[in-house]
Design a protein around this motif. Structure first.
Motif: not given
Ligand code: ADP
Length: 399
Positions: A301-303, A339-341, A356-358, A360-363
């Motif tokens: 939704m964000k990207y 490297r995304l995770t 509003g991203g941290t 940490l979402g994909l990690a």
């Protein structure tokens, strides 16, 4: 222990001899019969006089004999590089040592064989302390050299691979530094605005309202960050405990989509959920799977471009349940995909923060997938969009 056992055997023999003498005197047996009686009774009494523990321990006496195994065979069986040095030269080197330092090292001066200034100094001094060596083998490999004296001029040199440990230490240090930085940024902003509000800006209603809104946003950002950090540490703490509860993923997906549809304004209307009928359950942790879906759909939704669909699909593939979340947006360049995770890795930090991203979402997604023994694939075409696929093993059907 041995003395005690033989003492008891002698005592048993004495008891047997006395008994035989009595039998002989009373019954008038001949000498041979009396001797046989004596031997039989001695054996019997010796067995009775031995405790069960002693009988169990008896065969161990032969097992403690030193095995006749050559030293080079022992060294060869060790997986890490080990060298036996005598008179400053390498007398023996196991396969791991020959692979690391070269097959030619046997017979060489140990300082030439190991070829590292810190190792040479260490060997010359005969220091008993371990020493860290960087640059032996590949450039990023780290070894710890430990030596143990075996005689006046003989030493065992053991190289312990510390590469993994070092990488884990660095990751931990980087993580603490990144987390502190991420928390300090909104905190500094909050302190700055509160100070300004306490001064003249607090008197002006328009400014006060605007500044308070910034303070609120920054505080919310800190809250999201702390929540994500806590989620990560909780999932990590449970990583070796696979979840065992049957979870209806379709129900979790419907609930997550409902929450996001109502909380994200117009963009919520772009979510398209399709669930295969009779989707099997998975063995999972419902809270963590809900968080996984929340993070993936939230990212799409964000990207993804506003007004384009966010397609969420749940389907069966062989013995697994497949979740795919696809968006139409700017996508991700291939060099970023691996490297995304990583924690706090962002393609565009400014954009992530403004949305509003941290970081940490994909990690979190990766940790949840790993705990569920699943698989995560991210495919993206720049300018077209991104498709994330999570494959989880279906719960076994009860027979
Ligand atoms: P964030 O909180 O920054 O979104 P994530 O860990 O969820 O952190 O994602 C890491 C980065 O991956 C994001 O900052 C973004 O650059 C990129 N990313 C994630 N999902 C998408 C997507 N669907 N489309 C494009 N980029 C994405």
């Amino acid at each position: 222990m041995i003395d005690e056992i033989s003492l008891r055997t002698w005592l048993a023999l004495a008891v047997a001899a006395a008994t035989a003498a009595v039998v002989y005197a009373l019954s008038g047996y001949d000498g041979q019969t009396a001797l046989a009686t004596l031997a039989g009774l001695a054996a019997l009494v010796a067995i009775v006089a031995t405790t069960p523990e002693e009988r169990a321990a008896a065969p161990a006496a032969t097992a403690t004999e030193r095995p006749d195994v050559p030293v080079d065979a022992v060294l060869e069986a060790i997986g890490e590089p080990v060298l036996l040095m005598s008179g400053g030269r390498v007398m023996l080197a196991n396969a791991a040592a020959r692979t690391l330092l070269g097959a030619h090292i046997v017979g060489e001066d140990a300082r030439v064989a190991i070829r590292h200034p810190a190792a040479a100094e260490h060997l010359a001094e005969g220091s008993p302390h371990p020493v860290d060596l960087v640059g032996i083998g590949t450039l990023d490999q780290r070894w710890q050299m430990r030596t143990a004296p075996l005689g006046p001029d003989t030493r065992l040199v053991h190289l312990v691979d510390q590469t993994g440990q070092h990488a884990a230490d660095r990751m931990r240090v980087d993580f603490v530094a990144n987390a502190s930085h991420e928390l300090r940024t909104p905190l500094s902003s909050i302190i700055g605005y509160v100070e300004t509000l306490a001064d003249e800006a607090g008197d002006e209603p328009g400014l006060r309202k605007r500044f308070l809104a910034v303070v609120f946003d920054e505080a919310r950002r800190m809250e999201r960050l702390v929540e994500d950090l806590m989620s990560l540490s909780r999932i990590e703490a449970e990583k070796f405990r696979p979840p065992r509860t049957e979870v209806d993923l379709a129900a979790v997906a419907r609930e997550t989509c409902n929450t996001l549809t109502t909380s994200h304004g117009n963009r919520g209307a772009d979510i398209v959920l399709s669930v295969e009928p009779s989707l099997p359950a998975v063995l999972g942790d419902e809270t963590q799977l809900s968080q996984l879906l929340h993070n993936l759909i939230g990212n799409a939704m964000k990207y993804g471009r506003h007004g384009t669909p966010v397609e969420v699909t749940l389907a069966t593939r062989d013995t697994s349940v497949c979740i795919t979340v696809a968006d139409q947006g700017d996508g991700i360049a291939p060099e970023h995909l691996p490297r995304l995770t990583e924690r706090f890795y962002r393609v565009d930090a400014g954009r992530s923060r403004s949305l509003g991203g941290t970081g940490l979402g994909l990690a979190i997604v990766k940790h949840v997938v790993d705990r569920h023994r699943g698989r995560l694939d991210i495919a993206s075409t720049p300018g077209v969009g991104t498709k994330v696929t999570v494959t989880l093993p279906a719960a076994p059907v009860a027979s």
